[in-house]
Design a protein around this motif. Structure first.
Motif, PDB file in Angstrom:
ATOM      1  N   VAL A   1       0.855  -1.184   0.000  1.00 58.42           N
ATOM      2  CA  VAL A   1       0.000   0.000   0.000  1.00 58.42           C
ATOM      3  C   VAL A   1       0.895   1.239   0.000  1.00 58.42           C
ATOM      4  O   VAL A   1       1.848   1.320   0.781  1.00 58.42           O
ATOM      5  CB  VAL A   1      -0.979   0.006   1.201  1.00 58.42           C
ATOM      6  N   ALA A   2       0.620   2.148  -0.925  1.00 61.56           N
ATOM      7  CA  ALA A   2       1.374   3.409  -0.977  1.00 61.56           C
ATOM      8  C   ALA A   2       0.816   4.292   0.135  1.00 61.56           C
ATOM      9  O   ALA A   2      -0.327   4.738   0.048  1.00 61.56           O
ATOM     10  CB  ALA A   2       1.200   4.075  -2.332  1.00 61.56           C
ATOM     11  N   TYR A   3       1.616   4.508   1.169  1.00 57.91           N
ATOM     12  CA  TYR A   3       1.088   5.168   2.357  1.00 57.91           C
ATOM     13  C   TYR A   3       1.864   6.458   2.631  1.00 57.91           C
ATOM     14  O   TYR A   3       3.075   6.439   2.817  1.00 57.91           O
ATOM     15  CB  TYR A   3       1.176   4.204   3.548  1.00 57.91           C
ATOM     16  N   GLU A   4       1.117   7.561   2.626  1.00 59.96           N
ATOM     17  CA  GLU A   4       1.732   8.874   2.784  1.00 59.96           C
ATOM     18  C   GLU A   4       2.538   8.973   4.080  1.00 59.96           C
ATOM     19  O   GLU A   4       3.611   9.571   4.103  1.00 59.96           O
ATOM     20  CB  GLU A   4       0.633   9.941   2.765  1.00 59.96           C
ATOM     21  N   GLU A   5       2.017   8.387   5.141  1.00 63.80           N
ATOM     22  CA  GLU A   5       2.729   8.486   6.425  1.00 63.80           C
ATOM     23  C   GLU A   5       4.074   7.757   6.365  1.00 63.80           C
ATOM     24  O   GLU A   5       5.053   8.214   6.956  1.00 63.80           O
ATOM     25  CB  GLU A   5       1.864   7.943   7.564  1.00 63.80           C
ATOM     26  N   SER A   6       4.104   6.627   5.631  1.00 65.12           N
ATOM     27  CA  SER A   6       5.379   5.918   5.457  1.00 65.12           C
ATOM     28  C   SER A   6       6.361   6.796   4.693  1.00 65.12           C
ATOM     29  O   SER A   6       7.534   6.904   5.039  1.00 65.12           O
ATOM     30  CB  SER A   6       5.177   4.618   4.668  1.00 65.12           C
ATOM     31  N   ALA A   7       5.842   7.430   3.638  1.00 67.72           N
ATOM     32  CA  ALA A   7       6.692   8.296   2.826  1.00 67.72           C
ATOM     33  C   ALA A   7       7.258   9.420   3.685  1.00 67.72           C
ATOM     34  O   ALA A   7       8.447   9.725   3.640  1.00 67.72           O
ATOM     35  CB  ALA A   7       5.895   8.861   1.648  1.00 67.72           C
TER      36      ALA A   7
ATOM     37  N   ILE B   1      -2.017  -0.883  -3.437  1.00 66.08           N
ATOM     38  CA  ILE B   1      -3.240  -0.151  -3.107  1.00 66.08           C
ATOM     39  C   ILE B   1      -2.907   1.333  -2.936  1.00 66.08           C
ATOM     40  O   ILE B   1      -1.877   1.683  -2.351  1.00 66.08           O
ATOM     41  CB  ILE B   1      -3.863  -0.724  -1.811  1.00 66.08           C
ATOM     42  N   PHE B   2      -3.781   2.184  -3.475  1.00 64.85           N
ATOM     43  CA  PHE B   2      -3.611   3.635  -3.366  1.00 64.85           C
ATOM     44  C   PHE B   2      -4.883   4.245  -2.788  1.00 64.85           C
ATOM     45  O   PHE B   2      -5.991   3.844  -3.163  1.00 64.85           O
ATOM     46  CB  PHE B   2      -3.357   4.243  -4.753  1.00 64.85           C
ATOM     47  N   GLY B   3      -4.736   5.210  -1.903  1.00 57.68           N
ATOM     48  CA  GLY B   3      -5.896   5.887  -1.336  1.00 57.68           C
ATOM     49  C   GLY B   3      -6.472   6.895  -2.307  1.00 57.68           C
ATOM     50  O   GLY B   3      -5.849   7.241  -3.312  1.00 57.68           O
TER      51      GLY B   3
ATOM     52  N   GLY C   1      -6.923  10.254   1.211  1.00 54.77           N
ATOM     53  CA  GLY C   1      -5.965   9.346   1.816  1.00 54.77           C
ATOM     54  C   GLY C   1      -6.613   8.091   2.378  1.00 54.77           C
ATOM     55  O   GLY C   1      -7.792   7.831   2.151  1.00 54.77           O
ATOM     56  N   ILE C   2      -5.783   7.339   3.064  1.00 49.73           N
ATOM     57  CA  ILE C   2      -6.207   6.060   3.641  1.00 49.73           C
ATOM     58  C   ILE C   2      -6.486   6.297   5.120  1.00 49.73           C
ATOM     59  O   ILE C   2      -5.691   6.941   5.806  1.00 49.73           O
ATOM     60  CB  ILE C   2      -5.086   5.024   3.432  1.00 49.73           C
ATOM     61  N   SER C   3      -7.593   5.780   5.620  1.00 56.39           N
ATOM     62  CA  SER C   3      -7.958   6.034   7.017  1.00 56.39           C
ATOM     63  C   SER C   3      -7.121   5.148   7.942  1.00 56.39           C
ATOM     64  O   SER C   3      -6.604   4.103   7.521  1.00 56.39           O
ATOM     65  CB  SER C   3      -9.439   5.744   7.234  1.00 56.39           C
ATOM     66  N   PRO C   4      -6.981   5.550   9.207  1.00 55.42           N
ATOM     67  CA  PRO C   4      -6.214   4.740  10.165  1.00 55.42           C
ATOM     68  C   PRO C   4      -6.756   3.313  10.274  1.00 55.42           C
ATOM     69  O   PRO C   4      -5.978   2.353  10.339  1.00 55.42           O
ATOM     70  CB  PRO C   4      -6.391   5.485  11.487  1.00 55.42           C
ATOM     71  N   SER C   5      -8.089   3.140  10.252  1.00 57.99           N
ATOM     72  CA  SER C   5      -8.611   1.772  10.391  1.00 57.99           C
ATOM     73  C   SER C   5      -8.319   0.958   9.126  1.00 57.99           C
ATOM     74  O   SER C   5      -8.076  -0.251   9.191  1.00 57.99           O
ATOM     75  CB  SER C   5     -10.103   1.780  10.721  1.00 57.99           C
ATOM     76  N   GLU C   6      -8.326   1.621   7.971  1.00 53.49           N
ATOM     77  CA  GLU C   6      -7.989   0.898   6.736  1.00 53.49           C
ATOM     78  C   GLU C   6      -6.529   0.440   6.736  1.00 53.49           C
ATOM     79  O   GLU C   6      -6.229  -0.692   6.352  1.00 53.49           O
ATOM     80  CB  GLU C   6      -8.251   1.787   5.519  1.00 53.49           C
ATOM     81  N   ILE C   7      -5.637   1.328   7.161  1.00 52.09           N
ATOM     82  CA  ILE C   7      -4.207   0.936   7.127  1.00 52.09           C
ATOM     83  C   ILE C   7      -3.972  -0.193   8.135  1.00 52.09           C
ATOM     84  O   ILE C   7      -3.193  -1.121   7.868  1.00 52.09           O
ATOM     85  CB  ILE C   7      -3.260   2.154   7.363  1.00 52.09           C
ATOM     86  N   LYS C   8      -4.691  -0.122   9.254  1.00 52.72           N
ATOM     87  CA  LYS C   8      -4.570  -1.174  10.276  1.00 52.72           C
ATOM     88  C   LYS C   8      -5.025  -2.521   9.695  1.00 52.72           C
ATOM     89  O   LYS C   8      -4.349  -3.539   9.834  1.00 52.72           O
ATOM     90  CB  LYS C   8      -5.453  -0.794  11.469  1.00 52.72           C
ATOM     91  N   GLN C   9      -6.173  -2.472   9.008  1.00 55.17           N
ATOM     92  CA  GLN C   9      -6.717  -3.693   8.398  1.00 55.17           C
ATOM     93  C   GLN C   9      -5.749  -4.262   7.349  1.00 55.17           C
ATOM     94  O   GLN C   9      -5.520  -5.465   7.276  1.00 55.17           O
ATOM     95  CB  GLN C   9      -8.071  -3.367   7.749  1.00 55.17           C
TER      96      GLN C   9
ATOM     97  N   ALA D   1       2.175  -4.618   2.799  1.00 54.95           N
ATOM     98  CA  ALA D   1       3.342  -3.832   3.216  1.00 54.95           C
ATOM     99  C   ALA D   1       3.201  -2.363   2.852  1.00 54.95           C
ATOM    100  O   ALA D   1       2.993  -2.042   1.674  1.00 54.95           O
ATOM    101  CB  ALA D   1       4.604  -4.396   2.568  1.00 54.95           C
ATOM    102  N   PRO D   2       3.299  -1.452   3.821  1.00 56.27           N
ATOM    103  CA  PRO D   2       3.276  -0.020   3.495  1.00 56.27           C
ATOM    104  C   PRO D   2       4.580   0.371   2.805  1.00 56.27           C
ATOM    105  O   PRO D   2       5.657  -0.027   3.249  1.00 56.27           O
ATOM    106  CB  PRO D   2       3.173   0.677   4.856  1.00 56.27           C
ATOM    107  N   ILE D   3       4.477   1.124   1.722  1.00 54.46           N
ATOM    108  CA  ILE D   3       5.680   1.553   0.996  1.00 54.46           C
ATOM    109  C   ILE D   3       5.649   3.061   0.770  1.00 54.46           C
ATOM    110  O   ILE D   3       4.585   3.666   0.682  1.00 54.46           O
ATOM    111  CB  ILE D   3       5.824   0.847  -0.387  1.00 54.46           C
ATOM    112  N   GLY D   4       6.837   3.646   0.701  1.00 58.81           N
ATOM    113  CA  GLY D   4       6.988   5.056   0.334  1.00 58.81           C
ATOM    114  C   GLY D   4       7.440   5.134  -1.113  1.00 58.81           C
ATOM    115  O   GLY D   4       8.195   4.276  -1.580  1.00 58.81           O
ATOM    116  N   LEU D   5       6.954   6.139  -1.816  1.00 56.15           N
ATOM    117  CA  LEU D   5       7.330   6.325  -3.230  1.00 56.15           C
ATOM    118  C   LEU D   5       8.134   7.610  -3.384  1.00 56.15           C
ATOM    119  O   LEU D   5       7.768   8.500  -4.149  1.00 56.15           O
ATOM    120  CB  LEU D   5       6.076   6.351  -4.109  1.00 56.15           C
ATOM    121  N   GLY D   6       9.228   7.710  -2.638  1.00 56.44           N
ATOM    122  CA  GLY D   6      10.063   8.900  -2.730  1.00 56.44           C
ATOM    123  C   GLY D   6       9.606   9.993  -1.795  1.00 56.44           C
ATOM    124  O   GLY D   6       8.580   9.865  -1.118  1.00 56.44           O
TER     125      GLY D   6
END
Lengths: 247, 247
Positions: free
Chosen positions: B166-172, B196-198, B202-210, B217-222
């Motif tokens: 999942v492309a996750y802004e917080e990870s980035a 997965i992209f929000g 963005g992606i909600s906290p409960s979604e990222i938890k799920q 795996a949460p990933i950053g894209l730069g």
């Protein structure tokens, strides 16, 4: 968090009066309240956290923290695009800024159907530079990439860069898959690169000849045929993947 | 050269009657003449060169050459995007197909502002699959990527893939820069991956938890913040750079 560019030098704990445009966006559009915070980039590309301490009659921000962030690519990647049709220049500008471009040049190429004549150039550039600024704010850049216009390939080829490439469909078709990575491997921090892209109609044989005789390297960007507005985004993502993601 | 998809199995030296839609585009829009050639992809994803041997009353093509071309990525990269606003689904579909996506899923996510209700889903999917087909023709794909809709994250997470990210802004933001390349390094030919992209919100906290508890795996894209429609393009270009460009 909002992210705005200011033209002045910022210092910790100082108070600054926000320019009208920034105040309007942050307070009237985003509806910032007193004590809300935003990021402010100064004229040295440094990023600070600022707190809204007064709304009227002037909007005043107190600089409360230096943020040690740099979202710029280690190498400076410029793109030059043959004038594309319709609103594709808008799309290229917005997305290329998000993808980390250093500078965007549109140039008159032989097979461009679009023409930017006379005072249309200034109007177009004003619009595109505004799009670049918004995209730089949105993607939290340290700089606002410039958008420029060059009237001919000959003038474009006079500009200095450490590396120069052209995304060439014929190279891609012939299976060229190594030059881009080879060039990226040769680049070091702060090096500059220019990549040239043709318009919808492509690059003419005389243009590719002129580029090659000027030392511009033809590169392939994978096996699929990319539209004129997609190829620059692929290139920028390739640079980011190579230089900004780690193994 | 034009590139069309046919639903039948093609054989060298056979004559085929073009379906109306293909005949209309090639002959009426592109204005093909007798003896002009185009690429035809059969139902086994093989590409042949065909020559127009009759225009009326039916358009007939003779299959004259097998073309040993494969423009598909060695790994199958699917993307799942939280329903985006306005015409962004169109843009994601067109560009993702050019960039080599295997399959596109739009899903209803908590913070999507857009909603696809009832029979709007079918209408939207019809339109998006048409865009995918055009883009697959234009970019000379061997397959037409499918565009689908899934009603919930829970159902999305039931699908099987070798790798899920999942492309996750917080990870980035926290400087995550290694997971994507690590995962790509682990992948082998024909492996499948879902990213997965929000949506805009963005992606909600409960979604990222799920997602995380389901092994995504949460990933950053730069380091830059990418818009919801830009992030999938970055990801696909990163996969292409990694798997299709050589050093």
């Amino acid at each position: 968090m909002q992210h705005y560019f200011l033209h002045e030098h910022l210092k910790l704990n100082s108070n600054i009066v926000l320019p009208h445009e920034v105040a309007h966006h942050w307070i009237s559009v985003v509806r910032a309240q007193l004590n809300d915070q935003a990021e402010f980039v100064d004229n040295k590309h440094q990023v600070y956290l600022g707190k809204l301490v007064q709304k009227d009659p002037e909007s005043i921000v107190k600089i409360v923290k230096y943020l040690d962030v740099n979202t710029e690519m280690p190498v400076k990647v410029s793109i030059a695009c043959g004038l594309p049709k319709k609103n594709k220049a808008d799309l290229i500008t917005q997305k290329a800024v998000e993808m980390g471009v250093f500078e965007i040049i549109f140039f008159k190429s032989q097979w461009s159907i679009a023409k930017w004549r006379g005072n249309r150039v200034n109007k177009k550039l004003k619009r595109l530079n505004k799009i670049a600024k918004s995209a730089a704010e949105q993607s939290h850049r340290n700089i606002i990439p410039k958008v420029e216009y060059i009237d001919s390939l000959t003038d474009l080829l006079k500009l200095n860069f450490d590396k120069r490439m052209v995304a060439y469909e014929e190279s891609a078709k012939q299976g060229e898959r190594t030059t881009l990575k080879m060039i990226m491997n040769q680049m070091k921090g702060d090096n500059t690169a220019l990549t040239i892209f043709g318009p919808e109609g492509g690059i003419s044989p005389s243009e590719i000849k002129q580029m090659i005789s000027n030392g511009v390297a033809p590169i392939g960007l994978g096996p699929r045929i990319l539209r004129t507005e997609t190829a620059p985004l692929y290139l920028l993502a390739a640079f980011s993947t190579f230089f900004e993601l780690k193994e």
